[in-house]
Scaffold this motif. Structure first.
Motif, PDB file in Angstrom:
ATOM      1  N   ALA A 180      41.649  50.573  25.533  1.00  0.00           N
ATOM      2  CA  ALA A 180      41.721  50.734  26.988  1.00  0.00           C
ATOM      3  C   ALA A 180      41.748  52.224  27.337  1.00  0.00           C
ATOM      4  O   ALA A 180      41.830  53.088  26.457  1.00  0.00           O
TER       5      ALA A 180
ATOM      6  N   ASN B 145      40.997  45.615  28.043  1.00  0.00           N
ATOM      7  CA  ASN B 145      40.912  45.900  29.478  1.00  0.00           C
ATOM      8  C   ASN B 145      39.676  46.736  29.822  1.00  0.00           C
ATOM      9  O   ASN B 145      39.790  47.809  30.412  1.00  0.00           O
TER      10      ASN B 145
ATOM     11  N   GLY C 111      39.212  47.956  33.529  1.00  0.00           N
ATOM     12  CA  GLY C 111      40.307  48.660  34.191  1.00  0.00           C
ATOM     13  C   GLY C 111      39.896  49.998  34.778  1.00  0.00           C
ATOM     14  O   GLY C 111      39.356  50.857  34.074  1.00  0.00           O
TER      15      GLY C 111
ATOM     16  N   THR D 169      42.858  41.438  30.141  1.00  0.00           N
ATOM     17  CA  THR D 169      42.694  41.706  31.571  1.00  0.00           C
ATOM     18  C   THR D 169      43.981  41.395  32.319  1.00  0.00           C
ATOM     19  O   THR D 169      44.815  40.615  31.844  1.00  0.00           O
ATOM     20  N   ASP D 170      44.131  42.005  33.490  1.00  0.00           N
ATOM     21  CA  ASP D 170      45.193  41.592  34.415  1.00  0.00           C
ATOM     22  C   ASP D 170      44.578  40.991  35.682  1.00  0.00           C
ATOM     23  O   ASP D 170      45.254  40.779  36.668  1.00  0.00           O
TER      24      ASP D 170
END
Length: 258
Positions: free
Chosen positions: A95, A174, A177, A212-213
């Motif tokens: 990330a 991510n 992001g 992921t968020d």
């Protein structure tokens, strides 16, 4: 009896230790098996342990408890002596811009794993590097340093570098992001075609996993979903099951941030 497909990686009863103190468990109860053709989406809030999970999966960090096993399918016609080690069968893109080396050019970054494992000069891998840069649309930046590129392009440098050794499993921590909408679309389109690529000169992995968020961008790509919440691993199932889930954390991560 139908044989059970061989897994590319399997974590069984694994606990994920904290980076600063291995005696502290960040995530526990991880039972995760990845097979050919799967696209895994590992969701969770920031700082929940997703990155640490991928570091354990990639073999960079030992699990606190449990077992980790890895297998690398042998390419057709490849001899046992020529087969890559299981650890080389996993590519990890970190990330936060992918961590390219800023003292090297983009082309030199992508060439690095090839040169390291073959013990050769850049010239010997130049054609492969050129192909990877073209495929990831980085050719115009080949002689630039990653430090002058934007976040999305640096992430692509790390992607091309990870693909150089033709991994069976590609781990993307991510990848969306902090990216602009146009760059998010590039990643989604690229990954959508990656598992379908059959060109013999291009490194298509057998499976992909992302963290992921925000679940919404991944519903059309993911085949299997999981959640890390409050230090626990939870399987979420298929895209349909995720879309209909009433779990509060899942519902929150399905909200379009725009």
């Amino acid at each position: 009896m139908t044989p059970v497909p061989a897994s590319l990686i399997e974590l069984r009863g694994v606990s994920i230790p904290a980076r600063q103190d291995p005696d502290i468990t960040v995530v526990s109860g991880v039972d995760w098996r990845v097979e050919d053709g799967e696209f895994w989406v590992i969701a969770g809030p920031p700082a929940c342990g997703k990155s640490l999970l991928f570091e354990v999966a990639a073999g960079l960090v030992a699990p606190g408890r449990g077992t980790r096993s890895v297998s690398t399918p042998r390419a057709t016609g490849m001899t046992a002596s020529a087969s890559p080690s299981p650890e080389r069968g996993i590519g990890l893109v970190f990330a936060d811009s992918g961590r390219p080396f800023n003292q090297l050019t983009v082309a030199e970054n992508v060439a690095l794993p090839l040169r390291y494992h073959r013990g050769c000069r850049f010239d010997a891998v130049a054609s492969e590097v050129e192909q990877l840069l073209d495929w990831t649309e980085l050719s115009p930046h080949a002689q630039r340093r990653p430090s002058i590129l934007n976040r999305g392009l640096r992430q692509r440098v790390a992607l091309a570098r990870a693909l150089a050794l033709r991994p069976s499993l590609l781990l993307l921590d991510n990848p969306l992001g902090g990216l602009a909408t146009s760059q998010i679309r590039w990643w989604l389109d690229f990954l959508a075609g990656l598992l379908r690529t059959h060109h013999p000169a291009l490194p298509a992995p057998a499976a992909i996993a992302v963290t992921t968020d925000n679940l919404r961008p991944w519903l059309a790509l993911g085949t299997h979903f999981a959640l890390i919440e409050e230090g626990r691993w939870r399987s979420l199932g298929s895209p349909t099951e995720v879309g209909s889930s009433q779990h509060p954390a899942v519902r929150e991560m399905l909200i379009d941030p725009v």
